[in-house]
Design a protein around this motif. Structure first.
Motif, mmCIF file in Angstrom:
data_model
loop_
_atom_site.group_PDB
_atom_site.id
_atom_site.type_symbol
_atom_site.label_atom_id
_atom_site.label_comp_id
_atom_site.label_asym_id
_atom_site.label_seq_id
_atom_site.Cartn_x
_atom_site.Cartn_y
_atom_site.Cartn_z
ATOM 1 N N ALA B 502 55.282 16.311 -33.604
ATOM 2 C CA ALA B 502 56.078 16.370 -32.375
ATOM 3 C C ALA B 502 55.406 15.639 -31.222
ATOM 4 O O ALA B 502 56.075 15.131 -30.328
ATOM 5 N N VAL B 503 54.068 15.541 -31.274
ATOM 6 C CA VAL B 503 53.348 15.011 -30.108
ATOM 7 C C VAL B 503 53.757 13.569 -29.755
ATOM 8 O O VAL B 503 54.156 13.304 -28.627
ATOM 9 N N PRO B 504 53.677 12.625 -30.722
ATOM 10 C CA PRO B 504 54.055 11.254 -30.331
ATOM 11 C C PRO B 504 55.503 11.156 -29.843
ATOM 12 O O PRO B 504 55.788 10.401 -28.911
ATOM 13 N N ILE B 505 56.383 11.929 -30.479
ATOM 14 C CA ILE B 505 57.792 11.909 -30.074
ATOM 15 C C ILE B 505 57.907 12.378 -28.623
ATOM 16 O O ILE B 505 58.564 11.737 -27.782
ATOM 17 N N ALA B 506 57.239 13.504 -28.316
ATOM 18 C CA ALA B 506 57.324 14.058 -26.963
ATOM 19 C C ALA B 506 56.699 13.100 -25.952
ATOM 20 O O ALA B 506 57.238 12.891 -24.864
ATOM 21 N N VAL B 507 55.570 12.502 -26.335
ATOM 22 C CA VAL B 507 54.911 11.569 -25.406
ATOM 23 C C VAL B 507 55.817 10.388 -25.101
ATOM 24 O O VAL B 507 55.985 9.987 -23.947
ATOM 25 N N MET B 508 56.440 9.832 -26.154
ATOM 26 C CA MET B 508 57.307 8.667 -25.932
ATOM 27 C C MET B 508 58.515 9.034 -25.084
ATOM 28 O O MET B 508 58.925 8.275 -24.209
ATOM 29 N N CYS B 509 59.088 10.211 -25.316
ATOM 30 C CA CYS B 509 60.243 10.632 -24.514
ATOM 31 C C CYS B 509 59.838 10.807 -23.059
ATOM 32 O O CYS B 509 60.528 10.344 -22.143
ATOM 33 N N GLY B 510 58.682 11.481 -22.863
ATOM 34 C CA GLY B 510 58.224 11.702 -21.489
ATOM 35 C C GLY B 510 57.930 10.387 -20.788
ATOM 36 O O GLY B 510 58.331 10.154 -19.639
ATOM 37 N N LEU B 511 57.256 9.501 -21.506
ATOM 38 C CA LEU B 511 56.904 8.194 -20.952
ATOM 39 C C LEU B 511 58.164 7.404 -20.604
ATOM 40 O O LEU B 511 58.246 6.751 -19.554
ATOM 41 N N SER B 512 59.162 7.493 -21.472
ATOM 42 C CA SER B 512 60.415 6.780 -21.221
ATOM 43 C C SER B 512 61.060 7.284 -19.940
ATOM 44 O O SER B 512 61.484 6.490 -19.087
ATOM 45 N N ALA B 513 61.121 8.608 -19.803
ATOM 46 C CA ALA B 513 61.745 9.183 -18.610
ATOM 47 C C ALA B 513 60.977 8.753 -17.361
ATOM 48 O O ALA B 513 61.558 8.376 -16.342
ATOM 49 N N LEU B 514 59.666 8.764 -17.463
ATOM 50 C CA LEU B 514 58.824 8.400 -16.317
ATOM 51 C C LEU B 514 59.057 6.942 -15.920
ATOM 52 O O LEU B 514 59.303 6.623 -14.741
ATOM 53 N N MET B 515 59.015 6.028 -16.911
ATOM 54 C CA MET B 515 59.183 4.603 -16.600
ATOM 55 C C MET B 515 60.574 4.330 -16.049
ATOM 56 O O MET B 515 60.756 3.525 -15.141
ATOM 57 N N CYS B 516 61.552 5.024 -16.601
ATOM 58 C CA CYS B 516 62.923 4.861 -16.122
ATOM 59 C C CYS B 516 63.008 5.316 -14.654
ATOM 60 O O CYS B 516 63.641 4.649 -13.825
ATOM 61 N N GLY B 517 62.350 6.440 -14.354
ATOM 62 C CA GLY B 517 62.354 6.939 -12.980
ATOM 63 C C GLY B 517 61.669 5.978 -12.027
ATOM 64 O O GLY B 517 62.173 5.704 -10.931
ATOM 65 N N VAL B 518 60.529 5.420 -12.460
ATOM 66 C CA VAL B 518 59.821 4.442 -11.626
ATOM 67 C C VAL B 518 60.723 3.224 -11.384
ATOM 68 O O VAL B 518 60.835 2.721 -10.269
ATOM 69 N N GLY B 519 61.381 2.788 -12.451
ATOM 70 C CA GLY B 519 62.282 1.636 -12.323
ATOM 71 C C GLY B 519 63.396 1.914 -11.335
ATOM 72 O O GLY B 519 63.692 1.080 -10.467
#
Lengths: 240, 530
Positions: B502-519
């Motif tokens: 679950a860890v890599p999946i959760a990290v990628m989802c969190g990272l995606s949300a973060l980058m999208c928010g920054v964008g």
């Protein structure tokens, strides 16, 4: 800002990197006024208008419409204004009718079908053609119909008649007459002096990112000068 | 005289192409040279060549890159041709499609062609110049590529082999130049003409893939299958080249006949009329984003269903393939313990399809920037539409595409492989959907760049390319483990072979949300500019 001022720009400066496009524009337009906004290519007309629309962010100075900030309150303000660019770029795979409806409905009010049809007829535009098949003039018509069919309080028109034939130019002038009679405010950037002379109550001339002359058309006419003479004299650096 | 002014027009085209054309002319041979130069280092021993050939001789790889040949006398040159020819053929085909379309329908659509039609220029001068200039470019690329390969002289290089390899690239490109000249006559818009040429390329690739795997005649009918029949550096057959050129000449002649008979601006298939008013759904930022993405969405949806089905059909024959190949059998079994061969293939297919799916997904995000550059969004923002709504609209469609395309390719795979009884729907869906966060991560990088660094949106493609290379070479060669780890696609758990993490999946989802928010934050603050 007085209550009946629709546009109020003070000390507007806009820089693109090291290039300075606007060097302190001051402009005030009252409700119900038709203001001609003149200047040669590259003087800063479209940049001023884009700042007015909150598309460009002012480097410094204030740009206010209806008493609200043009950048931060852009969405609210745009419900009350209509814009026609001089060079209309459209989506190839949408029809003119779809674009008009899109533009009308994006204003946040229910499109007025009767008004839409009226202006489609006036400008003789076939709305079922794909935008990629439209000529320059027809693309211009799409933007004009979308603007006039809206019930905006302020019309920002940036060289709106480029590409139109003289007959449609006349139709355009009649349309401006109608919205003027309804007490709407118009900012009309143009290269066509006769058009500005016929339609405008007042005029602002921009040069190198500054307003260099402002006047009321009645006074200019009273001095026996034509707008064209005035414009040319301003740019040639001598007064006739 | 229907070709009056031909020479002048031809020179005019070359003048217009002096930058873009020159880049292609140099980039293609140099890239071929550069890739070939890696092979002696990558495959230094006969054992490594054999092991590579075994990996290549599996259905998924054959479907991707064509049949394996020359097993009795493997050389680095053969391995190079095996793995690279198809990609250079695709690049050459793209170059030819863009080139011909640019000088036919695009000019006509923009009204530029009219200026020539008003001059004393023959009706066929335009079409004839374009196709001859395309041929000149293809010949130059062929000769340069062949000469560079001969000069490089990796193990097993022969002059005949180098020319077989290079002329296959050129001849496939030239055939598609002719095809595009024809589609430019048939369709009345540049968009339609290019779309049809691309569709023909897609069909050729799929026909070749299924023909190569099943050994059928489809590979001979498909121009791309035909191009691989040269078996460069081994059989060095030139009859496929002759066949391709003959086909190209016939298609080009047909195109010119149509060209001479039709009106300027028209096509055999007229432009369709559309709706005269907008549907209810279009009348919002999300609706606009969807309407602009709809056509490509549908085309890709069909492509993914087909691609999945194609791989599924291959999956059933996996066992018979491996039957006669002890090396790969041992290799896979040693790796997997008790798991079946099919299970081992599913995550690889999931990864390939996820990488392909990220192309349209990233394109959808980048469309926000493309629309801005063309000056269209300022008309939207001049109305009561917020940047947030528009940004969210494109982001939502990109995310939906990632899910839908993943589902369709997995579904296609399951349906066509279900007859074998080897696969379960759950296993395929699990393996495929595990890659969705990786696709979203790539899309979120794109969204962040659009928001805060709109001039650098090409960086997303660099990351894509890196991920592709890591997926491709990371499996073929032993790589330092840190390199593949930098690609989101390498972080995905290999279901059903590995346990779910679950860890890599959760990290990628969190990272995606973060980058999208920054964008989004950046996008709301910056100027809207061309």
């Amino acid at each position: 800002m007085s209550a009946n001022e629709v546009i109020r720009i003070e000390g507007l400066v806009k820089r693109f990197g090291r290039i300075s496009a606007l060097n302190g524009i001051d402009l005030s337009v009252k409700a119900g006024e038709v203001r001609a906004f003149l200047g040669p290519n590259g003087a800063g007309k479209s940049t001023t208008i884009r700042c007015l629309l909150g598309i460009l962010r002012a480097t410094s100075g204030s740009v206010r419409l209806f008493g609200q900030d043009a950048w931060t309150d852009a969405v609210e303000l745009h419900k009350r204004l209509a814009y026609v660019p001089g060079d209309v770029n459209l989506w190839d795979n949408l029809t003119g009718g779809e674009v008009i409806d899109l533009f009308l409905s994006l204003r946040g009010t229910k499109p007025d079908r009767a008004a839409r049809q009226k202006y489609l007829d006036l400008f003789e535009l076939d709305p079922s053609k794909k935008c990629r098949t439209y000529s320059k003039g027809n693309r211009q018509k799409v933007a004009l119909v979308a603007a006039f069919a809206s019930d905006a309080e302020l019309f920002v028109l940036d060289e709106p008649t480029s590409g139109l034939d003289p007959l449609l130019e006349k139709v355009f002038q009649d349309c401006v007459g109608v919205i003027k009679a309804r007490g709407r405010t118009v900012l009309l950037s143009s290269h066509i002096m006769s058009e500005a002379e016929k339609l405008a109550d007042s005029v602002s001339i921009i040069k190198d990112g500054r307003i260099v002359m402002e006047g009321v058309m009645r006074d200019i006419a009273a001095r026996g000068a034509s707008l064209e003479e005035l414009f040319l004299s301003e740019y040639k650096g001598r007064v006739s | 005289m229907t070709t009056a002014g031909y020479a002048r027009y031809s020179r005019f085209i070359i003048r217009r192409e002096r930058v873009v054309g020159l880049i292609w002319l140099l980039a293609m041979p140099l890239a071929a040279f550069g890739l070939a130069s890696l092979y002696p280092g990558l495959l230094p021993t006969p054992e490594s060549l054999l092991s590579m050939a075994s990996t290549m001789n599996t259905p998924a790889m054959v479907a991707m890159m064509g049949p394996v040949y020359g097993l009795d006398s493997l050389t680095p040159a053969i391995a190079m041709s095996q793995e690279c020819l198809i990609w250079f053929a695709i690049a050459s085909i793209l170059m030819n499609i863009f080139f011909v379309n640019r000088h036919t329908r695009v000019d006509e659509e923009l009204g530029r062609h009219e200026m020539f039609a008003a001059l004393p220029v023959g009706r066929l001068a335009g079409g004839a110049s374009v196709i001859v200039d395309a041929l000149v470019m293809d010949v130059v690329i062929t000769i340069l590529t062949a000469l560079l390969l001969i000069a490089l002289d990796v193990g097993g290089t022969t002059a005949a082999g180098a020319f077989a390899y290079a002329s296959s690239i050129g001849a496939q490109g030239f055939l598609f130049a002719a095809v595009t000249l024809l589609t430019a006559q048939l369709f009345s818009t540049a968009h339609g003409s290019m779309g049809a040429a691309f569709a023909f390329m897609g069909i050729s690739y799929i026909m070749r893939a299924s023909g190569d795997v099943s050994g059928g005649a489809l590979s001979l009918i498909s121009p791309m299958g035909l191009g691989l029949k040269v078996q460069a550096f081994y059989a060095n057959a030139f009859w496929p080249i002759a066949a391709l050129i003959a086909e190209a000449v016939a298609v080009a002649a047909l195109a010119l006949v149509v060209n001479a008979r039709r009106d300027v601006g028209s096509g055999v298939f007229p432009a369709r009329k559309g709706r005269d008013s907008a549907s209810r759904f279009l009348q919002s930022p999300l609706g606009l984003a969807w309407r602009l993405s709809r056509g490509t969405f549908i085309a890709w949806a069909v492509a993914f269903l087909t691609l999945g089905a194609m791989y599924g059909a291959v999956l059933g024959e996996l066992d018979s393939f491996v039957e006669g190949n002890d090396v790969i059998r041992r290799m896979l079994e040693g790796q997997l313990g008790a798991k079946s061969l099919v299970d081992a293939y599913i995550p690889l297919l999931g990864c390939v399809m996820a990488l392909i799916a990220s192309i349209p997904v990233v394109n959808t995000v980048n469309r926000l920037r493309a629309e801005e550059r063309r000056g269209r969004l300022e008309q939207v923002y001049a109305r009561a539409a917020s940047r947030r709504a528009m940004f969210a609209g494109f982001a939502a469609i990109a995310a939906a595409e990632a899910v839908v395309f993943t589902f369709l390719s997995a579904f296609g795979l399951y349906v066509s492989a279900s007859g074998t009884g080897l696969v379960s729907l759950g296993a395929i869906m699990g393996a495929s959907f595990a890659y969705v966060p990786a696709i979203l991560t790539l899309a979120a990088v794109a969204a962040m760049l659009v928001g805060i660094a709109p001039r650098l949106t090409a960086l997303t493609w660099a990351l894509f390319g890196y991920s592709f290379i890591m997926m491709y070479f990371g499996r073929l060669f032993d790589m330092p483990t840190v390199l593949p780890r930098l690609s989101p696609f390498s972080a995905v758990p290999q279901l059903p072979v590995e346990a779910f993490r679950a860890v890599p999946i959760a990290v990628m989802c969190g990272l995606s949300a973060l980058m999208c928010g920054v964008g989004l934050a950046g996008y709301r603050e910056r100027d809207t500019r061309y």
